[in-house]
Scaffold this active site. Structure first.
Site, short mmCIF file in Angstrom:
data_model
loop_
_atom_site.label_atom_id
_atom_site.label_comp_id
_atom_site.label_asym_id
_atom_site.label_seq_id
_atom_site.Cartn_x
_atom_site.Cartn_y
_atom_site.Cartn_z
N LYS A 180 37.24 46.34 12.65
CA LYS A 180 37.80 45.92 11.35
C LYS A 180 39.24 45.47 11.53
O LYS A 180 39.93 45.89 12.48
CB LYS A 180 37.71 47.01 10.29
N ASP B 130 38.63 56.17 8.17
CA ASP B 130 38.04 54.83 8.14
C ASP B 130 36.51 54.83 8.26
O ASP B 130 35.87 53.79 8.14
CB ASP B 130 38.59 53.98 9.30
#
Ligand code: ATP
Length: 298
Positions: free
Chosen positions: A8, A135
């Site tokens: 990401k 995350d």
């Protein structure tokens, strides 16, 4: 079972305040990109336990690996007595601000759930994922999303407009914990315009999404000061035609958004020459170019 764990980037990263418990309230836009690690999960009857092998000698293969942590958490909870062999091939740079470990853990949650028929929903997996890392819930959700709270409040957003994303990871090490500890959240002079970026995503407007003051990462006030190379890479990218270039997560990876593949590739070649110790990758938003892979040329 083969799984892909995508990296990401943060299209913007704001820190609102330091909380009394020491954590920070954040507001950031997360975007999956096409670069990924490969996981292969194989159940083994008669050999209990989790056995991990990887292509990197310097990452742990015991419970300090987020993949083992995730598999063990679910298998213990559901009393799975079979063993599990896990092969992890890492391509996402480690400790780079690209959430590689979190994404590996997220795919392990999804894989173990399917492999052993545990029947957990995505939401139930995300709740468990939060216990492994901030995350992980986002990595289970994927796509483009607004992340708030300590990273636990997630709102899916429309996919990022198609673009070329050039990643450059300088050869330096950064500790996420250290960067947050050194951040003076109350003294930040600039904040990204996260609301403007959300509007731009809704309108599919790449230029508005990358406009100055919109795309910004407040953690650069710490990592960028410690490591001037970060700013130099950003300048090189914008001079080479990137619409914008910022750092991802707590760094040190820098990314540039290009609307022209040739310019992005020329910039990658130039960075490779001028910074031979850095790793450079050309990739795309994960959900607009399914099937496209990142590449890294020597
Ligand atoms: P974030 O963006 O969430 O800060 P990161 O990309 O900077 O993550 P990771 O690559 O996830 O950082 O790794 C950080 C540390 O976690 C490394 O020091 C590594 O030893 C450890 N680690 C545990 N599991 C993994 C994994 N599956 N892959 C990579 N590193 C792992």
């Amino acid at each position: 079972m083969y799984l892909r764990a995508n990296a990401k980037i943060n299209l913007s990263l704001d820190v609102l305040r330091k909380r009394d418990d020491g954590y920070h309230d954040v507001r950031m836009i997360m975007q999956m990109v096409g670069m990924y690690d490969r996981l292969n999960l194989t159940p083994v009857t008669g050999l209990p336990g989790i056995h991990l092998t990887t292509n990197l000698s310097y990452i742990p293969v015991n419970e300090n690996n987020l993949v083992v942590k995730a598999a063990k958490m679910l298998m213990d909870e559901f009393g799975v007595t079979d063993g599990l062999e896990i092969r992890l091939d890492k391509f996402i740079p480690v400790a780079a601000g690209l959430a590689g470990g979190s994404s590996d853990a997220a795919q392990t949650f999804l894989g173990v759930n399917r492999l052993f028929g545990l029947g957990l929903t995505k939401e139930e997996l995300m709740q468990r994922g939060a216990r492994i890392g901030a995350d992980v819930p986002y990595c289970i959700l994927g796509g483009t999303a607004l992340s708030e709270g300590v990273g636990d409040i997630l709102t899916p957003l429309p996919p990022m407009p198609d673009a070329c994303i050039l990643l450059c990871k300088p050869n330096i090490n950064v500790s996420t914990k250290e960067i947050y500890t050194e951040l003076r959240a109350a003294e930040l002079a600039f904040h990204p315009d996260v609301d403007a970026q959300i509007r731009a995503l809704k309108e599919g407007d790449l230029r508005a999404m990358t406009a100055p003051g919109v795309m910004y990462n407040v953690l650069e006030t710490v990592t960028g000061i410690k490591h001037p190379v970060i700013n130099r890479i950003e300048t090189a990218m914008t001079e080479a035609g990137a619409l914008a270039s910022i750092m991802s997560g707590s760094g040190p990876t820098v990314f540039g958004i290009f609307d022209d593949t040739d310019k992005a590739e020329a910039c990658r070649v130039m960075l490779k020459k001028t910074r031979p110790s850095a790793r450079t990758f050309l990739t795309w938003p994960a959900d607009t170019r399914k099937g496209r892979h990142h590449y890294e040329r020597k």
